[in-house]
Enzyme design. Structure first.
Site, PDB file in Angstrom:
ATOM      1  NE  ARG A 107      29.176  16.234  10.116  1.00 59.38           N
ATOM      2  CZ  ARG A 107      29.429  15.054  10.366  1.00 59.38           C
ATOM      3  NH1 ARG A 107      30.059  14.380   9.617  1.00 59.38           N
ATOM      4  NH2 ARG A 107      29.489  14.759  11.707  1.00 59.38           N
ATOM      5  CD1 TRP A 133      21.024  20.712  12.783  1.00 64.30           C
ATOM      6  CD2 TRP A 133      20.724  19.404  14.541  1.00 64.30           C
ATOM      7  NE1 TRP A 133      19.544  20.264  12.863  1.00 64.30           N
ATOM      8  CE2 TRP A 133      19.330  19.436  13.796  1.00 64.30           C
ATOM      9  CE3 TRP A 133      20.838  18.657  15.637  1.00 64.30           C
ATOM     10  CZ2 TRP A 133      18.275  18.777  14.335  1.00 64.30           C
ATOM     11  CZ3 TRP A 133      19.752  17.885  16.018  1.00 64.30           C
ATOM     12  CH2 TRP A 133      18.546  17.824  15.327  1.00 64.30           C
ATOM     13  CD  GLU A 188      14.035  10.937   5.262  1.00 68.02           C
ATOM     14  OE1 GLU A 188      15.135  11.287   5.996  1.00 68.02           O
ATOM     15  OE2 GLU A 188      13.821   9.820   4.681  1.00 68.02           O
ATOM     16  CG  HIS A 227      -7.875  -4.585  11.414  1.00 62.86           C
ATOM     17  ND1 HIS A 227      -9.014  -5.433  11.918  1.00 62.86           N
ATOM     18  CD2 HIS A 227      -7.172  -5.619  10.424  1.00 62.86           C
ATOM     19  CE1 HIS A 227      -8.750  -6.648  11.529  1.00 62.86           C
ATOM     20  NE2 HIS A 227      -7.627  -6.809  10.720  1.00 62.86           N
ATOM     21  CE  LYS A 230      23.214  10.326   5.167  1.00 60.20           C
ATOM     22  NZ  LYS A 230      22.206   9.530   4.492  1.00 60.20           N
TER      23      LYS A 230
HETATM   24  C1  AGP Z   1      16.505   8.096   6.349  1.00 55.09           C
HETATM   25  O1  AGP Z   1      16.305   8.505   4.962  1.00 55.09           O
HETATM   26  C2  AGP Z   1      16.615   9.400   7.352  1.00 55.09           C
HETATM   27  N1  AGP Z   1      17.778   9.861   7.033  1.00 55.09           N
HETATM   28  C3  AGP Z   1      16.789   8.784   8.999  1.00 55.09           C
HETATM   29  O2  AGP Z   1      15.691   7.919   9.388  1.00 55.09           O
HETATM   30  C4  AGP Z   1      18.061   7.675   9.196  1.00 55.09           C
HETATM   31  O3  AGP Z   1      17.950   6.507   8.492  1.00 55.09           O
HETATM   32  C5  AGP Z   1      18.038   7.374  10.807  1.00 55.09           C
HETATM   33  O4  AGP Z   1      18.375   8.489  11.208  1.00 55.09           O
HETATM   34  C6  AGP Z   1      19.199   6.330  11.048  1.00 55.09           C
HETATM   35  O5  AGP Z   1      20.557   6.955  10.638  1.00 55.09           O
HETATM   36  P1  AGP Z   1      21.879   5.756  10.506  1.00 55.09           P
HETATM   37  O6  AGP Z   1      21.449   4.837   9.770  1.00 55.09           O
HETATM   38  O7  AGP Z   1      23.078   6.892  10.250  1.00 55.09           O
HETATM   39  O8  AGP Z   1      22.062   5.249  11.806  1.00 55.09           O
END
Ligand code: AGP
Length: 614
Positions: free
Chosen positions: A27, A75, A491, A507, A609
């Site tokens: 997480r 975190w 990422e 553009h 996550k």
């Molecule tokens: C995607 O690889 C990232 N981990 C991040 O953009 C993620 O999709 C976004 O934080 C949304 O998370 P969720 O789908 O749990 O709401």
């Protein structure tokens, strides 16, 4: 995105808690801690950094034996990642310890009041305010559960709190508002956690808690009440994946495992969606057809990868339902004073179901009396619980921070929603819907075909390892795929990567193109419209300026192939469904390049996550 676990039962609490924290490491966190209730009272240990630091500390200075305790991976939000700011936090009296997930928005005023009454704080965290309040309330109220309710009624913001009282061994009290909390029901033992992965090796029987609820657990059971003390309903459910599903299954990364799980995840998400008469059924939709027929606008709100899934969904939903469909970044949505009415349908997409930006967006939408449908992968999460209806994706646990099967199953769930709305609005009829569904049901096999041919992308990762910048282009549903391919690379490899609509090149972005610059282009299937030919022209434009073109196009596309330095063959699928096959090589490429760069693919730097803070 903090990880929380509480345990009470016959086992040594330290072993259960450390093991649970280990299963939640994915997480994302920057400190960890544990507190147990021993014969001599509370005993705590907490360390900044990875869990290994805490384990080393415990090896040197073991906690006293105990069968009850709480643990936390933090975190940092209020206060940096230090030993002192790590959870658990104890009251000044040393009687109560608490761990917390979320943000207590009125902590500053509460802290000032407590300091004025002579309380000395040991940390900079908002959480310690809850610890000090609980320490004072438990003296007043006499029981931890009454103290918890009293404190929760004073807090504003988002919180999961789990607390123990040195003077009442054998019980744990927890509370939640806008933040995940789940009870694990064992035999003669109980767990509370932010994530079922923390206790799934012990039990797969769980209970989801609702908004503003408190739960008191003892080894023999649990009792759920509201913040005002009334008995509250609880919702037991069976967790349908076991520990192995949350393990890596032989892959080097959770993310790689999840890339390869996509055919199964998509077929599971499609399962059981047709009734005996061949009509589409989405049993989680708790909005009546008459209300859906009145929908005159659809607004999709999401973040990151989920937002890109929404961009794909827009094309399909508008095409099938002829209802205008907007796609909004959740964190922008409510600040632009959007036009939302009772005939607006808001669709939220969230793998975790806990993303604060998305949660706040749907709260805003519901205040405007819009109906909200959630597309979510996490049973019992806050976002589906706060929506009028939910379509669960069945991707299983997505552990890698970089979303992969979350993305493809979100797109499939959006297709299902679009077809359902078309069925209700009668813009698509039974046979058409069944044909489209049967096309969808062929996609897992086509995705598997792409997965079977990824060696080419592994070679590409080795070739591109020295690159500093890469571009991704696409048109129509290929544009969100280009954005998602760029996001995966950012990422994981920490390189500059950017996605553009191919038509936008001239553009401005074409100024970026120089000798040897890798440009990935997602080419739509050859078909009636000029979409395909325009993208082929765009490939020629960048190639003429020295770009190294990686062309993803369907097998047999002899018009695109001559302009490809690397041609990545995709199986033939209908245009609207192409994202499900086109994204896979890009996911794998990003995973492979990051692995070659020696990065932590499952826990990339700075990321978590689930982003449960705004
Ligand atoms: C995607 O690889 C990232 N981990 C991040 O953009 C993620 O999709 C976004 O934080 C949304 O998370 P969720 O789908 O749990 O709401």
């Amino acid at each position: 995105m903090c990880g929380i676990i509480g345990y009470v039962g016959p086992r040594q609490a330290q072993d259960v808690i450390i093991g649970g924290l280990r299963r939640m490491e994915y997480r994302g966190y920057d400190s960890a801690g544990i507190a147990v209730v021993a014969d001599a009272g509370l005993a705590l240990a907490k360390k900044a950094g990875k869990l290994a630091n805490l384990v080393a500390e415990l090896a040197e200075s073991p906690l006293p034996p105990s069968t009850q305790g709480i643990g936390h991976t933090r975190w940092a939000t209020h206060g940096g990642p230090t030993d002192g700011n790590a959870h658990p936090h104890a009251s000044q009296t040393g009687r109560v310890a608490v761990v917390h997930n979320g943000i207590i928005e009125n902590f500053a005023s509460l802290r000032a009041d407590l300091e004025a009454e002579g309380v000395t704080f040991a940390s900079e965290t908002d959480t310690e305010v809850a610890a000090q309040l609980l320490g004072r309330e438990v003296e007043r109220a006499g029981s931890l559960v009454d103290a918890m309710r009293a404190v929760c009624n004073r807090l504003e913001g988002a919180f999961t709190l789990v607390a123990v009282d040195a003077l009442s061994p054998g019980r744990i009290v927890a509370a939640r508002r806008n933040s995940p909390l789940v009870v694990g029901v064992g035999v003669g033992e109980m767990f509370v956690a932010s994530d079922v992965a923390a206790f799934i090796e012990y039990t797969r029987e769980a209970v989801e808690l609702g908004q503003d609820q408190v739960v008191e657990v003892t080894p023999d059971g649990y009792e759920v009440t509201s913040f005002t003390g009334e008995a509250a309903p609880s919702h037991p459910y069976h967790i349908d994946w076991d520990l192995s599903a949350a393990e890596k299954g032989g892959y080097d990364w959770f993310m790689r495992k999840e890339i390869f799980e996509q055919p199964r995840a998509v077929s599971d998400t499609l399962l059981g969606r047709l009734d005996g008469e061949g009509r589409l059924v989405l049993d989680e939709i708790r909005i009546d057809d008459a209300e859906l027929r009145r929908v005159d606008k659809i607004v999709i709100v999401a973040c990151g990868t989920a937002f890109y899934a929404g961009m794909v969904a827009k094309y399909a939903i508008e095409h099938w339902t002829r209802v205008p469909c907007e796609v909004e970044i959740a964190s922008e949505f409510r600040y632009r004073d959007p036009i939302i009415t009772p005939t607006t349908l808001v669709v939220t997409i969230s793998q975790s179901g806990e993303t604060a930006d998305t949660l706040m967006a749907i709260r805003h939408a519901r205040e405007q009396h819009a109906k909200v449908i959630a597309i979510c992968n996490t049973n019992g999460a806050t976002i589906p619980r706060e929506s009028d209806a939910v379509i669960y994706t069945h991707a299983g646990p997505e552990i890698g921070v970089a979303s992969t099967k979350g993305f493809t199953t979100q797109i499939v769930a959006c297709y299902l929603l679009g077809l359902y709305l078309a069925q209700v609005k009668e813009t698509k009829y039974g046979d058409e819907i069944r044909d489209l569904l049967s096309e969808l049901e062929q996609l897992p096999a086509k995705m598997q075909h792409v997965l079977d041919g990824l060696d080419q992308m592994a070679g590409l990762a080795r070739d591109f390892i020295g690159c500093k910048s890469l571009l991704f282009l696409g048109r129509h549903v290929g544009y969100p795929v280009a954005l998602e391919g760029a996001l995966k690379l950012k990422e994981l490899s920490y390189l500059h990567a950017e996605g553009f609509p191919a038509g936008e090149l001239k553009h401005g972005p074409i100024a970026l193109v120089e000798d040897g610059l890798p440009v990935f282009v997602v080419v739509p299937p050859q078909g009636r419209d000029q979409l395909h030919d325009k993208v082929v022209s765009n490939i020629q434009e960048v190639r003429a300026r020295g770009a190294l073109t990686v062309v993803l196009a369907e097998e047999g596309d002899d018009e695109a192939r001559p302009y490809a330095d690397i041609f990545v063959e995709l199986p033939k699928v209908p245009t609207l469904f192409q994202p499900l096959v086109a994204v896979i090589p890009l996911q794998f490429f990003a995973c492979e390049l990051a692995t070659l760069l020696g990065h932590d693919v499952d826990q990339p730097r700075n990321l978590a996550k689930s982003v449960t803070v705004e």
